[in-house]
Write a protein that holds these residues in place. Structure first.
Motif: not given
Lengths: 317, 433, 298
Positions: C26, C30, C244, C290-292
């Motif tokens: 991740t 990211g 994330s 959890f996604s921005a």
């Protein structure tokens, strides 16, 4: 563009060459070609998806379903006559795959990029898990299948392989020709537009989700038919057809060929099967490495796939 | 930036690849006199270490000695009736789709005289009909599914190893004799055909042998999962007297490494039906009291014959480890072919026999392998029948010896010809002796 | 008598393992937007190097407790060698390609690494079992657990805390966050994106190798172990939300607990429970838990 207009005549020429030439090929080469054609159909579906801006890491779902559908129908529903037919089985496989594509398409048409890839992967792995659990379908060992007729005509022993070969050649021709026409239709032309900018497509008054959904179903049908053909050629099916590495291989072949022309996936599939077989023969301990290096070379030097060799030559000529 | 050069490079490297392979295909064209055997076993993937490579090693030892005429009696003739043998190995990895095509390539492109191989039952099922279609003598040496000769019959196909039914039935017999008062049993098997079939046969056999005793839990982790924490917890809480497992390779080793510190092997008697290669590999780590099977009378259960002594010594001298059961089974397959070939040759006035003659000689053949006598008694003379054995690994400070070894004659753990394994078990081993 | 405690403990141990595998994946995604399929091979590499080191350690009769340092050593070794070689030697030529092409590049890398590992270590299994049983066991609710597994949980938590702290509090971490947020603007602001990539990929590789190194003592190190693990790690990362850190932790916990509950209560569905969870999460949270929120660029 003149180059593109030549596609249909070229395809029908290729059909004749393969139909006649195949007759003179040894059995093992015919089988390899059937396999390549069957998988080529799956990759053809991927080409359509990639043109729409989507890559599925789960085409194994429909490929496997197409293979299982026909055979399960003959096993469970007991249609032995209809379902030992080399034409009926792949077509039925395609129909079943298309129906599932229609259903899942409502969901998947909302997804893009990596999420589309991962969700389709998840679905194919769920099918894999279900099949492993089903001992009536042979679990991971799968089971054998056979065909006796083609479109109702009984096949003599010596003709069985060539009949299947001719059928797969014909199906590939029909699929590529239809897809070529489709890509030139209004709906087909929306595919790259969706890839480039969805907002613009929506502003133009077309439904992005509809375009994606339709293309997704077409890809599913192609994968289902391809799975049916491969199942007949191999004479055996098992859940590995739905495993993620199978789907990964299709994406590999799609990249190998590029999306420049409907013939590219089929040619790439031919080349891939041939490389793989040669690698098995000459590098039995390092065939994976041969495949990996081939893939890297293609990505580095032919980013638009092998088809770009033809395109470049056409442009230079 | 110059993009033309890399593109050209790409084009030429593709061209060279194409030419190289095409050239290779031509130069590989057949040579006539020797007998060319296509040998298919796992050379990569998880099954290569425990099965594929020992099998390959076994083939090499036997074929080299055979070509040099150095095998003990009755195999003293050079090669196959004087004709030298060439082995061509193919990787069994890649799935049935790949294997079916590779089989075709071996037979039709590389013109092998026969094919010996296949560890995975899926590959065996897929290849079986093709053997008859292409009319090529094919010998399965290891795969276990009884479906091959129970669901169909073949002319060109033989299997020189017993089916997996035997392993589970003998395991059930062994544990019920060992623990007459057992109350509960449990299982942990890999979630694919091998594990499912093994467990089903074991459970069915237990129902016959100990009616009323129920399975406490049947754990089916994914093949190659590697992590069995939760499974071991459930097995521990099940308080089973006996735990059945058909785990193999890395999974079997992981189960021991994770189960032993948590006392699984002290709390229950664990039966490892395919445990023998683990014994070879993990040695001193195998917990005291584990019941081990070798899928036949192989390795620690092999008889003390001249052939066996020679085989073990030759294998150990060359590879530095004892041969595990896949090596034995491969040796057995090649020696079966040799017996059939030479029997056919003798009947053919000493001339090289035709394929049909070899097949006729192979049917109902009885021959000697390093694991003892093999009889091609099932599947119309195409499927071997062989006894098996189980024993307890006694671990005294890291040194493993087998104690309480019990052998089971083939007739006691295998259904008679024409009876399906699962029906035979459910019927209470009727018609078996 | 299946009470909840063993389900939780088994689940948490499994989750820790999943988290260590997934966190490197991740992180790399990211920062670099590469879903690294070779992650599994790097994991396997860590396991193989550990097995070799542990084997050598015990064959020389060195202090057994010293062997606990070996997995860490192996992870750093693999990370510092393989990380820069792969990033500088291959990946940097690929930046700017489509995400899917990048996946295929790492897929090719996976194929190559699998065979390289085979060429070096062969196909035989290796074991590094000594550290696993060394500390003995402890009991919870009547069931014995190894202390090594407790250490595994501890390491997972420490890695999570260290990364969170590193990202939030250190200069390097802040640079990283800036690149995650917007690569082009970061470069324009004078951040050396190339170096950030190199550092990120190396750390990601160390984490992948660390996962393999820590798991080596409890399993048999075999070919294909990396391929098996990669889809598992994908699922965890996708469930949590790609890129994330807390997502990876939550994803690992969910998958770990669901898997453990399946084993205890419903062994029949264990095989595909993880994919079912993944499909369900994606259906209701298309970009993971959890996604921005992404800035829309036109």
């Amino acid at each position: 563009m003149t180059a593109a207009d030549r596609t249909l005549p070229a395809l029908s020429l290729a059909l004749q060459v393969f139909l006649i030439g195949g007759w003179f090929l040894p059995d093992w080469a015919q089988s390899l070609l059937i396999l390549a054609f069957g998988k080529g159909l799956v990759v053809l579906g991927l080409l359509l998806l990639i043109r729409t801006g989507l890559v599925s890491f789960g085409q194994g779902l429909y490929y496997c379903l197409g293979a299982y559908a026909a055979v399960s129908a003959s096993k469970i529903l007991a249609f032995p006559d209809l379902m030992s037919d080399a034409l009926a089985m792949p077509l039925f496989g395609g129909v079943v795959a298309g129906v599932l594509g229609l259903v899942l398409g409502f969901l998947l048409a909302r997804y893009r990029a990596i999420f589309f890839a991962m969700l389709s992967l998840a679905f194919s792995m769920i099918l894999y898990g279900l099949l492993i659990k089903m001992s009536v379908l042979g679990s991971s060992d799968g089971f054998n299948i056979d065909y006796r007729t083609l479109a109702g005509i009984k096949l003599p022993d010596g003709m069985k392989l060539y009949a299947l070969y001719a059928l797969s050649t014909l199906l590939v021709f029909i699929a590529t020709a239809c897809l070529h026409r489709y890509l030139r239709s209004h709906l087909g032309r929306l595919a790259p537009a969706v890839r480039d900018n969805e907002l613009r497509v929506e502003y133009m008054g077309s439904s992005v989700r509809y375009v994606v959904h339709v293309n997704y179903i077409i890809a599913a049908v192609l994968a289902g038919v391809g799975g049916g053909l491969v199942a007949l050629s191999i004479g055996h099916i098992d859940p590995d057809l739905a495993y993620w590495t199978t789907s990964g291989e299709f994406v590999f072949v799609a990249v190998l060929g590029g999306t420049g022309n409907v013939a590219a996936p089929v040619l790439a599939s031919l080349l891939f099967e041939w490389i793989k077989s040669a690698a098995y023969q000459y590098a039995p301990y390092t065939w994976q490495m041969v495949l990996g290096i081939t893939l890297l070379l293609v990505i580095m030097f032919l980013p638009a796939g092998l088809w770009s060799i033809f395109q470049r030559r056409a442009r230079e000529a | 930036m110059n993009t033309k050069l890399p593109r050209q490079l790409g084009f030429w490297s593709a061209t060279i690849l194409v030419l190289a392979s095409a050239f290779g295909a031509v130069s590989a064209a057949a040579q006539e006199n020797p007998v060319k055997i296509g040998a298919v076993t796992f050379l990569s993937g998880a099954a290569a270490g425990p099965f594929g490579v020992p099998a390959r090693n076994g083939a090499e030892i036997i074929v080299e000695a055979m070509n040099a005429g150095q095998l003990p009696a009755p195999y003293t003739a050079k090669g196959l009736g004087g004709a030298p043998v060439q082995l061509a190995f193919t990787d069994e990895a890649g799935g049935t789709t790949k294997q079916v095509n590779e089989y075709r390539n071996l037979v039709q492109r590389d013109n092998v005289d026969m094919v010996i191989g296949y560890i995975s039952s899926g590959d065996c099922l897929a290849v079986a009909p093709l053997a008859d279609e292409l009319k090529k003598l094919t010998v399965f040496f290891d795969c276990g599914t009884p479906r091959i000769f129970e669901d169909a019959s073949y002319k060109y196909l033989f299997r020189t190893g017993a089916t997996a039914t035997m392993d589970s039935v003998a395991a059930a017999l062994y544990v019920t004799e060992l623990k007459p008062s057992l109350k509960k049993y449990a299982g942990i098997n890999q979630n694919y055909s091998w594990g499912q079939d093994s467990w089903n046969d074991f459970e069915a056999a237990m129902k016959v042998l100990k009616p009323g005793v129920e399975a406490a839990t049947s754990q089916m982790p994914k093949l190659l999962a590697g992590q069995y924490g939760a499974e071991i917890s459930t097995l521990l809480t099940s308080h089973a007297d006996v735990v059945h497992t058909s785990f193999w390779g890395g999974d079997a080793e992981a189960l021991i490494l994770q189960g032993a510190p948590r006392g699984l092997f002290q709390k229950s008697t664990v039966v490892m039906t395919a445990g023998e290669p683990t014994l070879v590999r993990l040695g001193s780590q195998v917990p005291d009291g584990t019941v081990i099977g070798a899928r036949g009378p192989f390795d620690v259960f092999a008889p003390d014959t001249e052939l066996n002594r020679w085989f073990r010594k030759a294998y150990e001298d060359r590879y530095g480890v004892v041969p595990s059961y896949p090596a034995y089974k491969m040796a057995q397959a090649i020696l079966g072919v040799k017996s059939a070939w030479e029997k056919a040759q003798a009947a053919n006035d000493g001339k090289r026999p035709s394929e049909d003659q070899v097949i006729a000689a192979f049917e109902h053949l009885s021959f000697e392998g390093p694991g003892g006598k093999v009889e091609m008694a099932l599947g119309k003379g195409h499927q071997a029948m062989q006894g098996t054995a189980y024993g307890i690994a006694k671990n005294a400070g890291g040194k493993i010896t087998m104690v309480n070894v019990k052998t089971y004659p083939a007739t006691k753990v295998t259904p008679p010809d024409g009876v399906k394994s699962d029906e035979w078990i459910k019927s209470g081993f009727k018609a078996g002796k | 008598m299946t009470d909840l405690v063993p389900v939780l403990i088994d689940g948490i141990i499994y989750a820790s393992y999943l988290f260590i595998i997934a966190v490197g994946l991740t992180l790399i995604y990211g920062v670099m937007k590469i879903l690294n399929m070779a992650h599994g091979s790097l994991y396997a590499l860590g396991a193989y190097v550990t097995a070799t080191l542990v084997g050598a350690w015990f064959s020389h009769g060195l202090n057994p407790y010293g062997s606990f340092a070996l997995p860490l050593l192996a992870a750093i070794l693999v990370g510092l060698v393989a990380g820069p070689i792969i990033e500088r030697g291959l990946l940097r030529f690929m930046y700017g390609n489509d995400e899917i092409v990048l996946i295929l590049v790492t897929y090719a890398l996976l194929l190559i690494l699998e065979d390289l590992i085979k060429l070096v270590w062969g196909v035989e299994s290796y074991s590094a079992y000594q550290p696993y049983g060394l500390l003995g066991t402890f009991e919870v609710a009547g069931l014995p657990y190894t202390k090594y597994d407790a250490i595994l949980v501890g390491v997972a938590v420490s890695v999570g805390v260290a990364l969170t702290w590193g990202l939030a509090r250190t200069r390097q971490g802040k640079l990283l966050l800036a690149v995650i947020h917007d690569r082009e603007v970061s470069a324009a602001m004078g951040i050396n994106v190339q170096r950030v990539y190199l550092v990120t990929f190396t750390i990601g590789t160390i984490l992948a190798a660390l996962a393999g190194a820590l798991i080596a003592p409890k399993v048999s190190v075999v070919p294909a172990m990396g391929v098996e693990v990669i889809v598992l790690a994908f699922a965890v990362v996708v469930i949590g939300g790609l890129g994330s850190l807390p997502g990876a932790a939550l994803g690992a916990l969910i998958v770990g607990l669901v898997g453990s509950a399946a084993v205890h209560y419903l062994p029949q569905v264990e095989l595909f429970s993880i994919y079912l969870v993944m499909a369900l999460v994606l259906i209701f949270r298309p970009k993971g838990l959890f996604s921005a929120a992404e800035a829309r660029k036109i």
